[in-house]
Design a protein around this motif. Structure first.
Motif, PDB file in Angstrom:
ATOM      1  N   ASP A 270     -12.047   0.797   1.982  1.00 49.65           N
ATOM      2  CA  ASP A 270     -11.085   0.993   3.064  1.00 49.65           C
ATOM      3  C   ASP A 270     -11.819   1.284   4.377  1.00 49.65           C
ATOM      4  O   ASP A 270     -12.958   1.734   4.357  1.00 49.65           O
TER       5      ASP A 270
ATOM      6  N   GLU B 250       0.856  -1.189   0.000  1.00 46.70           N
ATOM      7  CA  GLU B 250       0.000   0.000   0.000  1.00 46.70           C
ATOM      8  C   GLU B 250       0.891   1.237   0.000  1.00 46.70           C
ATOM      9  O   GLU B 250       1.827   1.342   0.793  1.00 46.70           O
TER      10      GLU B 250
ATOM     11  N   ASN C 176      -4.395   5.022  -2.103  1.00 45.01           N
ATOM     12  CA  ASN C 176      -5.562   5.641  -1.472  1.00 45.01           C
ATOM     13  C   ASN C 176      -6.079   6.786  -2.326  1.00 45.01           C
ATOM     14  O   ASN C 176      -5.303   7.595  -2.828  1.00 45.01           O
TER      15      ASN C 176
ATOM     16  N   GLU D 288      -8.032   2.383  -3.130  1.00 39.69           N
ATOM     17  CA  GLU D 288      -8.742   2.242  -1.855  1.00 39.69           C
ATOM     18  C   GLU D 288      -9.585   3.483  -1.618  1.00 39.69           C
ATOM     19  O   GLU D 288      -9.063   4.602  -1.611  1.00 39.69           O
TER      20      GLU D 288
ATOM     21  N   GLU E  65      -6.338  -4.803   8.591  1.00 38.25           N
ATOM     22  CA  GLU E  65      -5.303  -3.778   8.744  1.00 38.25           C
ATOM     23  C   GLU E  65      -4.856  -3.668  10.198  1.00 38.25           C
ATOM     24  O   GLU E  65      -5.612  -3.987  11.110  1.00 38.25           O
TER      25      GLU E  65
ATOM     26  N   LYS F 115     -11.377  -3.850   3.387  1.00 37.64           N
ATOM     27  CA  LYS F 115     -10.299  -3.750   4.367  1.00 37.64           C
ATOM     28  C   LYS F 115     -10.909  -3.494   5.743  1.00 37.64           C
ATOM     29  O   LYS F 115     -11.526  -2.442   5.975  1.00 37.64           O
TER      30      LYS F 115
HETATM   31 CA    CA Z   1      -5.789   2.645   2.912  1.00 43.57          CA
END
Ligand code: CA
Ligand code: C2E
Ligand code: CA
Ligand code: CA
Length: 275
Positions: free
Chosen positions: A175, A58, A113, A145, A232, A196
């Motif tokens: 996300d 990421e 992101n 995301e 996460e 996520k």
């Molecule tokens: Ca993220």
């Protein structure tokens, strides 16, 4: 009580002024930073529990302020959205991350992101298409995301953007799942590839507060809907063991690695994939 309130107000006012002042200075510095090359991108590995290998990274934006030192994206991303800088900044991150990923082994993905403001901006799909072309990265290696806040505004426009991205082969992840609202209807309405699970859930795994049941349900739900589920903020072996037992697909967190500069990606791969 009135006198007290007035006193409190007088006490509070200069402090407010100072905060507004500090924010203005930070805004000015933020505008300059993009031109000055003061931003950097760090990469955090995402670990696939089926293959027992790092399957991607990421991209996380970093800003090193000349006086204040490192400033958290949680602080400057909202500012960048406010002052209209998020679109150029977001496109810069996308470009940098795809350039970097195009040099990695081809089985590794890159997750970027995208803020709500950037997602609904007219230029996102064009920027993604152009970035893939310019960097030579296959669309299948890119994941975007987005958070639930993107979905609140205009569901028709959002669906159209999601389908255009899919047309480029790009995957889209939801996300911070579970921290917004209406999550369940969103899962039904929008074609996400991945969920996520937010680190606020992972942190409470193993506590007798129902977290384990929620995490189990989300993993089951994601699986039933054909989505990959990533957890996460995994920091401990105990958290990892629980997620593994529940059938979570991927994990990410300090237990594996902190976000690292591009130059350390090879070292992370060496450590976890032996390559
Ligand atoms: Ca993220
Ligand atoms: P996020 O997308 O949820 O990213 C995960 C955050 O958790 C990152 O914080 C990461 O460093 C941190 N993290 C990872 N593993 C662990 C762990 O095991 N424990 C703990 N306590 N934290 C962990 P970071 O880099 O400070 O970023 C904060 C947020 O800023 C991100 O949350 C994301 O919403 C936003 N952000 C970062 N980079 C970008 C960007 O390029 N564009 C946009 N729009 N937002 C970004
Ligand atoms: Ca997140
Ligand atoms: Ca977050």
């Amino acid at each position: 009580a009135k006198a007290e309130a007035r006193g409190a107000f007088r006490f509070f006012e200069p402090e407010m002024d100072a905060r507004i002042q500090a924010k203005r200075l930070l805004e000015r510095d933020l505008r300059d930073a993009l031109a000055a090359g003061a931003f950097n991108v760090h990469y955090q590995p995402i670990y696939d529990l089926a293959t027992e290998r790092v399957c991607g990274f990421e991209a996380l934006l970093r800003w090193f302020h000349p006086v204040r030192g490192p400033v958290s994206p949680a602080e400057f991303i909202p500012l960048a959205e406010e002052i209209g800088l998020i679109v150029p900044l977001g496109e810069w991150v996308l470009r940098r991350a795809c350039e970097e990923a195009s040099r990695w082994p081809a089985d590794l993905k890159i997750a970027v992101n995208v803020s709500a403001v950037q997602f609904t901006s007219a230029s996102l799909v064009t920027a993604v298409r152009e970035t893939l072309r310019a960097t030579g990265l296959s669309g299948h290696r890119l994941e975007l995301e987005i958070t639930e806040s993107v979905l609140v505004g205009n569901p028709g426009a959002t669906t159209a953007i999601l389908h255009s991205l899919k047309g480029l082969g790009v995957r889209v992840s939801m996300d911070d799942f579970g921290t917004g609202y209406s999550s369940l209807s969103y899962l039904r309405s929008f074609p996400f590839d991945k969920i996520k699970i937010d680190q606020s859930f992972v942190r409470h795994l193993g506590e007798p507060d129902g977290t384990d049941f929620i995490v189990r349900a989300v993993i089951g739900l994601g699986g039933s809907l054909g989505m990959t589920v990533t957890a996460e903020g995994v920091e401990t072996d105990a958290q990892l063991a629980r997620l593994r037992a529940e059938g979570c697909d991927e994990v990410q967190g300090y237990l594996f690695s902190r976000p690292v500069p591009a130059s350390d990606v090879a070292g992370v791969l060496e450590r976890w994939n032996g390559t």
